[in-house]
Design a protein around this motif. Structure first.
Motif, PDB file in Angstrom:
ATOM      1  N   ASP A 621       3.635  12.819 133.453  1.00 37.99           N
ATOM      2  CA  ASP A 621       4.846  12.197 132.926  1.00 37.99           C
ATOM      3  C   ASP A 621       4.470  11.633 131.676  1.00 37.99           C
ATOM      4  OD1 ASP A 621       6.362  12.817 135.158  1.00 37.99           O
ATOM      5  OD2 ASP A 621       6.507  10.761 135.987  1.00 37.99           O
ATOM      6  N   LEU A 622       3.128  11.422 131.412  1.00 35.46           N
ATOM      7  CA  LEU A 622       2.527  10.845 130.348  1.00 35.46           C
ATOM      8  C   LEU A 622       2.698  11.960 129.125  1.00 35.46           C
ATOM      9  CD1 LEU A 622       1.300   8.214 128.859  1.00 35.46           C
ATOM     10  CD2 LEU A 622      -0.768   9.108 129.616  1.00 35.46           C
ATOM     11  N   ILE A 623       2.287  13.069 129.348  1.00 31.47           N
ATOM     12  CA  ILE A 623       2.059  14.182 128.391  1.00 31.47           C
ATOM     13  C   ILE A 623       3.708  14.484 128.302  1.00 31.47           C
ATOM     14  CG2 ILE A 623       1.785  16.644 128.338  1.00 31.47           C
ATOM     15  CD1 ILE A 623      -0.725  16.282 130.292  1.00 31.47           C
ATOM     16  N   ILE A 624       4.519  14.728 129.108  1.00 34.47           N
ATOM     17  CA  ILE A 624       5.923  14.816 128.631  1.00 34.47           C
ATOM     18  C   ILE A 624       6.471  13.848 127.896  1.00 34.47           C
ATOM     19  CG2 ILE A 624       8.356  15.139 129.668  1.00 34.47           C
ATOM     20  CD1 ILE A 624       6.902  16.170 132.248  1.00 34.47           C
ATOM     21  N   ALA A 625       6.320  12.685 128.144  1.00 36.84           N
ATOM     22  CA  ALA A 625       6.780  11.547 127.338  1.00 36.84           C
ATOM     23  C   ALA A 625       6.254  11.413 125.728  1.00 36.84           C
ATOM     24  CB  ALA A 625       6.375  10.076 127.959  1.00 36.84           C
ATOM     25  N   GLN A 626       4.616  12.017 125.867  1.00 38.89           N
ATOM     26  CA  GLN A 626       4.194  12.119 124.720  1.00 38.89           C
ATOM     27  C   GLN A 626       4.690  13.214 123.703  1.00 38.89           C
ATOM     28  OE1 GLN A 626       0.234  13.389 124.764  1.00 38.89           O
ATOM     29  NE2 GLN A 626      -0.326  12.936 122.581  1.00 38.89           N
ATOM     30  N   ARG A 627       5.146  14.466 124.357  1.00 36.78           N
ATOM     31  CA  ARG A 627       5.662  15.429 123.551  1.00 36.78           C
ATOM     32  C   ARG A 627       7.266  15.167 123.370  1.00 36.78           C
ATOM     33  NH1 ARG A 627       1.758  17.854 121.729  1.00 36.78           N
ATOM     34  NH2 ARG A 627       0.193  18.800 123.411  1.00 36.78           N
ATOM     35  N   GLY A 628       7.766  14.475 124.254  1.00 37.37           N
ATOM     36  CA  GLY A 628       9.148  14.167 123.881  1.00 37.37           C
ATOM     37  C   GLY A 628       9.121  12.968 122.550  1.00 37.37           C
ATOM     38  N   PHE A 629       8.174  12.037 122.632  1.00 39.60           N
ATOM     39  CA  PHE A 629       8.220  11.328 121.326  1.00 39.60           C
ATOM     40  C   PHE A 629       7.861  12.211 120.332  1.00 39.60           C
ATOM     41  CE2 PHE A 629       6.336   8.278 118.549  1.00 39.60           C
ATOM     42  CZ  PHE A 629       6.702   7.023 118.970  1.00 39.60           C
ATOM     43  N   GLN A 630       6.993  13.008 120.233  1.00 36.00           N
ATOM     44  CA  GLN A 630       6.726  14.025 119.008  1.00 36.00           C
ATOM     45  C   GLN A 630       7.689  14.464 118.415  1.00 36.00           C
ATOM     46  OE1 GLN A 630       3.162  15.847 120.492  1.00 36.00           O
ATOM     47  NE2 GLN A 630       1.491  14.637 119.712  1.00 36.00           N
ATOM     48  N   ALA A 631       8.278  15.082 119.229  1.00 33.17           N
ATOM     49  CA  ALA A 631       9.541  15.875 118.961  1.00 33.17           C
ATOM     50  C   ALA A 631      10.702  15.270 118.342  1.00 33.17           C
ATOM     51  CB  ALA A 631      10.238  16.962 120.285  1.00 33.17           C
ATOM     52  N   ASN A 632      10.788  13.962 118.747  1.00 32.92           N
ATOM     53  CA  ASN A 632      11.865  13.151 118.418  1.00 32.92           C
ATOM     54  C   ASN A 632      11.431  12.668 116.830  1.00 32.92           C
ATOM     55  OD1 ASN A 632      14.482  12.483 120.077  1.00 32.92           O
ATOM     56  ND2 ASN A 632      12.903  12.851 121.555  1.00 32.92           N
ATOM     57  N   ALA A 633      10.201  12.347 116.874  1.00 31.34           N
ATOM     58  CA  ALA A 633       9.712  11.826 115.642  1.00 31.34           C
ATOM     59  C   ALA A 633       9.694  13.017 114.298  1.00 31.34           C
ATOM     60  CB  ALA A 633       8.105  11.420 115.602  1.00 31.34           C
ATOM     61  N   ARG A 634       9.563  14.258 114.995  1.00 32.73           N
ATOM     62  CA  ARG A 634       9.649  15.380 113.928  1.00 32.73           C
ATOM     63  C   ARG A 634      10.987  15.383 113.386  1.00 32.73           C
ATOM     64  NH1 ARG A 634       6.483  19.559 112.874  1.00 32.73           N
ATOM     65  NH2 ARG A 634       4.845  17.902 113.328  1.00 32.73           N
ATOM     66  N   VAL A 635      12.010  15.284 114.311  1.00 29.96           N
ATOM     67  CA  VAL A 635      13.633  15.146 113.772  1.00 29.96           C
ATOM     68  C   VAL A 635      13.498  13.761 112.892  1.00 29.96           C
ATOM     69  CG1 VAL A 635      15.908  14.403 114.687  1.00 29.96           C
ATOM     70  CG2 VAL A 635      14.283  15.739 115.944  1.00 29.96           C
ATOM     71  N   VAL A 636      13.087  12.815 112.856  1.00 39.14           N
ATOM     72  CA  VAL A 636      13.168  11.958 111.980  1.00 39.14           C
ATOM     73  C   VAL A 636      12.626  12.349 110.823  1.00 39.14           C
ATOM     74  CG1 VAL A 636      12.437   9.525 111.210  1.00 39.14           C
ATOM     75  CG2 VAL A 636      13.369   9.953 113.616  1.00 39.14           C
ATOM     76  N   THR A 637      11.304  12.831 110.678  1.00 43.02           N
ATOM     77  CA  THR A 637      10.597  13.122 109.374  1.00 43.02           C
ATOM     78  C   THR A 637      11.494  14.355 108.874  1.00 43.02           C
ATOM     79  OG1 THR A 637       9.129  14.761 110.684  1.00 43.02           O
ATOM     80  CG2 THR A 637       8.353  12.675 110.104  1.00 43.02           C
ATOM     81  N   THR A 638      11.847  15.193 109.633  1.00 42.43           N
ATOM     82  CA  THR A 638      12.697  16.634 109.056  1.00 42.43           C
ATOM     83  C   THR A 638      13.995  15.822 108.377  1.00 42.43           C
ATOM     84  OG1 THR A 638      11.903  17.838 110.574  1.00 42.43           O
ATOM     85  CG2 THR A 638      13.999  18.523 109.633  1.00 42.43           C
ATOM     86  N   THR A 639      14.776  15.018 108.932  1.00 41.02           N
ATOM     87  CA  THR A 639      15.809  14.217 108.435  1.00 41.02           C
ATOM     88  C   THR A 639      15.487  13.724 107.098  1.00 41.02           C
ATOM     89  OG1 THR A 639      16.911  14.193 110.647  1.00 41.02           O
ATOM     90  CG2 THR A 639      17.789  12.767 108.854  1.00 41.02           C
ATOM     91  N   ASP A 640      14.319  12.951 107.018  1.00 39.83           N
ATOM     92  CA  ASP A 640      14.086  12.436 105.915  1.00 39.83           C
ATOM     93  C   ASP A 640      13.919  13.328 104.645  1.00 39.83           C
ATOM     94  OD1 ASP A 640      13.011  10.216 104.201  1.00 39.83           O
ATOM     95  OD2 ASP A 640      10.886  11.148 104.489  1.00 39.83           O
ATOM     96  N   GLN A 641      13.264  14.525 105.111  1.00 40.72           N
ATOM     97  CA  GLN A 641      13.266  15.587 104.103  1.00 40.72           C
ATOM     98  C   GLN A 641      14.647  16.231 103.589  1.00 40.72           C
ATOM     99  OE1 GLN A 641      10.492  18.648 106.167  1.00 40.72           O
ATOM    100  NE2 GLN A 641       8.687  17.242 105.818  1.00 40.72           N
ATOM    101  N   ILE A 642      15.381  16.430 104.513  1.00 37.86           N
ATOM    102  CA  ILE A 642      16.511  16.767 104.305  1.00 37.86           C
ATOM    103  C   ILE A 642      17.417  15.590 103.004  1.00 37.86           C
ATOM    104  CG2 ILE A 642      19.076  17.091 104.852  1.00 37.86           C
ATOM    105  CD1 ILE A 642      17.721  18.346 107.596  1.00 37.86           C
ATOM    106  N   LEU A 643      17.170  14.484 103.516  1.00 40.00           N
ATOM    107  CA  LEU A 643      17.696  13.244 102.704  1.00 40.00           C
ATOM    108  C   LEU A 643      17.067  13.419 101.255  1.00 40.00           C
ATOM    109  CD1 LEU A 643      18.125  10.257 105.132  1.00 40.00           C
ATOM    110  CD2 LEU A 643      19.979  11.678 103.995  1.00 40.00           C
ATOM    111  N   SER A 644      15.713  13.466 101.401  1.00 40.69           N
ATOM    112  CA  SER A 644      15.085  13.942 100.051  1.00 40.69           C
ATOM    113  C   SER A 644      15.484  14.872  99.137  1.00 40.69           C
ATOM    114  CB  SER A 644      13.596  14.106 100.241  1.00 40.69           C
ATOM    115  OG  SER A 644      12.797  13.862  99.250  1.00 40.69           O
ATOM    116  N   GLU A 645      15.764  15.912  99.864  1.00 44.57           N
ATOM    117  CA  GLU A 645      16.414  17.295  99.196  1.00 44.57           C
ATOM    118  C   GLU A 645      17.543  16.818  98.404  1.00 44.57           C
ATOM    119  OE1 GLU A 645      14.833  20.018  98.258  1.00 44.57           O
ATOM    120  OE2 GLU A 645      12.950  19.200  99.116  1.00 44.57           O
TER     121      GLU A 645
END
Length: 651
Positions: A621-645
């Protein structure tokens, strides 16, 4: 548009952070006693509808709604109430619940619930949780070890210095087998001799107002065997009851039992005949009063018995010492044997007139059955001899075929005896030794019993007879004084003991009673309700939560009972810390249960329940939670890049 995905990713980060926290809490409590793992569950947030669904129009099909999700949120954190493993601790007050339910604790105001059974007794004898001082709840037994209603919860508090008073014995039950020994049989090695007898009697019915003592002596060439018997005072309505009293009194004397018996005089009906079961030259029975007593005169008995002699052919069968209960007309003496050539013979001699039937009439029947023109007689030593050119190598065995009048033989093996000793208690808990002597009579399936306490006869109920049926079960267990008579004995300075003394089966108490089988004797006292005073020595906790005290006198008594609480919705319990739970409006009211009785759960003493956390599952469960956190963090950084563009489009 990009702003929506930013917050969607943020909701995922927050949800998976919470899941990580739950997993971390589970792992940190992997060694916490009674801990129950939790699980975080998610659900979607309300979706944004971009286009509504449309229905079909004519030839054109309808369209589905167009919706965009806006993220995730925590749905619930559920507790997993699966059973944890049990660890043996060796401490009797460590308890674990196997199954559903919780221990109940109280701080004096509020009830709390726990699966952590690390309990102990404090200085006041209260069973407590040492970490917080809360008292375990249950029921305290009354002085007799009985419990009241389970809903009346109270602090479990014991008097660790408790003493229980002595209890006078009021019930004794015998159970087990008494071996009657081999069937009474007379054979070629039997020395036929006459009995030494004393006849007389008071006439019946007869009431003996006080106990009578007789000193009985049996003189043989080897010396004198003597013993004192005590005939209980009672109303003897018939000679049979008086004979039972004498035979029971004889059974209580080790030196006389099996050597002297009483029967009705076969010649003078209504008279008592006391006779020996041994005989021969120099054997004589005598009786005398004890001290200044007048028993002989009061009972109408003489003091000197006839002289025993070696029997001859003219000796009446009923005069033989081997006839323990007089033969009556219609009785049979079965005989069987083998000739020298190995062929067998058998027959029955029927008693026609016991006043004239002699040993020779029996032997004539034996000889006629044997055949070959032999004659039968007793030799000078009283043994059977067949003659016709000196027949040798033959065997013979003579046994009883009672017509139902109560006749019987005394074989070479004698009459069986069995002794039982037990301890009884008076009203102050002082111990007394009770000896019970069981003595077989010459009558088939009939025994006499005699009881003494501290070598003294009871006031009543200490003598009687036991009758068995043909299947070996007790048919009657009757004191001389009659049915329902208690065994009564008064210790020095104490209240009288009145004891229900029996050897019959009592199925309601699981007692089979006495039996008479051809098997080793095992009869003993299996049930007596008296006890000495005792002090609490140790205690045990059963699977039903009952705390049972064991006292120094060997007695056990219920002291208290640990109850459990169960809920319709245990998932609604609120964690309060310290391994405690509290009820909420969503749990439903607690149901007080008795382990193994009103709930299938049981309590295991000397053990603790370990955490039910599955470490492998938690790491997954810890691995699954970690991967879920990473994936959602990537959504935030990707959205930040879109806003920057988007901002850079103006340049």
């Amino acid at each position: 548009m990009a702003l929506s995905s930013l917050f969607t990713g943020l909701s995922g980060i927050q949800a998976h952070q919470t899941r990580t926290n739950v997993v971390a809490d589970n792992i940190s409590n992997i060694n916490t006693t009674g801990f129950k793992a939790r699980r975080a569950s998610f659900e979607t947030l309300l979706a944004q509808t971009l286009k509504q669904a449309t229905g079909a129009e004519g030839e054109t099909s309808g369209t589905n709604p167009v919706q965009a999700g806006i993220g995730v949120q925590l749905k619930s954190i559920d507790t997993t109430f699966t059973q944890g493993s049990l660890q043996t601790t060796g401490r009797e007050t460590d308890l674990a619940v196997e199954g559903d339910g919780f221990f109940i604790l109280s701080d004096g105001v509020t009830k709390f619930y726990t699966r952590d059974g690390s309990f102990a007794f404090d200085a006041l004898g209260r069973m407590v949780n040492p970490s917080n001082g809360m008292v375990v709840q249950g029921n305290v037994a009354d002085a007799n070890g009985e419990f009241g209603a389970t809903t009346g919860l109270e602090n479990i508090q014991l008097d660790l210095n408790r003493e229980i008073a002595g209890l006078a014995t009021g019930r004794i039950s015998l159970s087990g087998n008494i071996d009657p020994g081999p069937v009474a049989s007379l054979n070629t090695g039997t020395q036929f001799v006459t009995a030494s007898v004393i006849s007389g009697g008071p006439g019946f019915p007869f009431t003996l107002n006080d106990e009578k003592e007789l000193d009985i002596l049996v003189t043989t060439p080897e010396g004198v065997t003597s013993g004192i018997i005590k005939i209980p005072d009672a109303a003897y309505l018939s000679i049979d009851s008086f004979l039972d009293g004498i035979n029971a009194a004889i059974a209580g004397n080790d030196r006389l039992a099996g050597k002297v018996i009483a029967q009705e005089d076969p010649v003078a009906a209504g008279n008592v005949q006391i006779r020996t079961t041994v005989g021969g030259a120099g054997v004589q029975l005598t009786m005398q009063d004890v001290g200044t007593g007048t028993a002989l005169a009061d009972l109408g008995l003489g003091g000197n018995g006839s002289n025993s002699i070696v029997a001859t052919g003219n000796t009446l069968l009923n005069d033989l010492a081997q006839v323990g209960a007089a033969l009556d007309a219609g009785d049979g003496l079965r005989f069987s044997g083998t000739r020298a050539d190995g062929t067998s013979f058998n027959g029955t001699f029927e008693i026609t007139d016991p006043t004239t039937d002699t040993v020779q009439t029996l032997l004539d029947t034996v000889a006629a059955t044997f055949g070959d023109s032999v004659t039968a007689a007793l030799d000078l030593t009283g043994k059977i001899q067949l003659t016709e050119g000196a027949v040798t190598g033959f065997t013979i065995a003579i046994t009883m075929d009672d017509s139902g009048t109560g006749s019987g033989l005394v074989g070479d093996a004698g009459l069986a005896q069995h002794k039982i000793s037990t301890t009884i208690f008076d009203s102050q808990g002082r111990s007394h030794t009770m000896n019970i002597n069981l003595s077989e009579t010459a009558v088939s399936n009939k025994w006499s019993y005699n009881v003494n306490v501290d070598n003294q006869p009871p006031l009543s109920g200490g003598t009687g007879t036991i009758l068995f049926d043909d299947q070996g079960s007790v048919r009657a267990f009757t004191p001389v004084e009659g049915e329902g008579t208690f065994l009564e004995y008064t210790p020095d300075g104490m209240f009288p003991l009145k004891i229900d003394f029996t050897g019959v089966a009592l199925p309601e108490r699981g007692i089979n009673g006495l039996t008479q089988f051809a098997a080793p004797s095992t009869a003993d006292v299996v049930d007596q309700n008296g006890r000495a005073a005792g002090r609490l020595d140790t205690f045990f906790i059963g699977s039903d939560g009952v705390i049972e005290g064991r006292f120094t006198n060997g007695e056990t008594l219920n002291l208290a009972r640990v109850n459990l609480a169960d809920f319709n919705n245990p998932g609604g319990l609120q964690r309060l810390g310290g391994n405690l739970w509290g009820e909420t409006v969503n749990t439903g009211p607690p149901k007080v249960e008795i382990a193994t009785e009103t709930i299938e759960s049981q309590i295991a003493a000397g053990t603790l329940e370990l955490s039910n956390v599955d470490l492998a599952q938690e790491f997954s469960d810890l691995i699954i939670a970690q991967r879920g956190f990473q994936a959602n963090a990537r959504v935030v950084t990707t959205t930040d890049q879109i806003l920057s563009e988007t901002v850079n489009l103006k340049q």
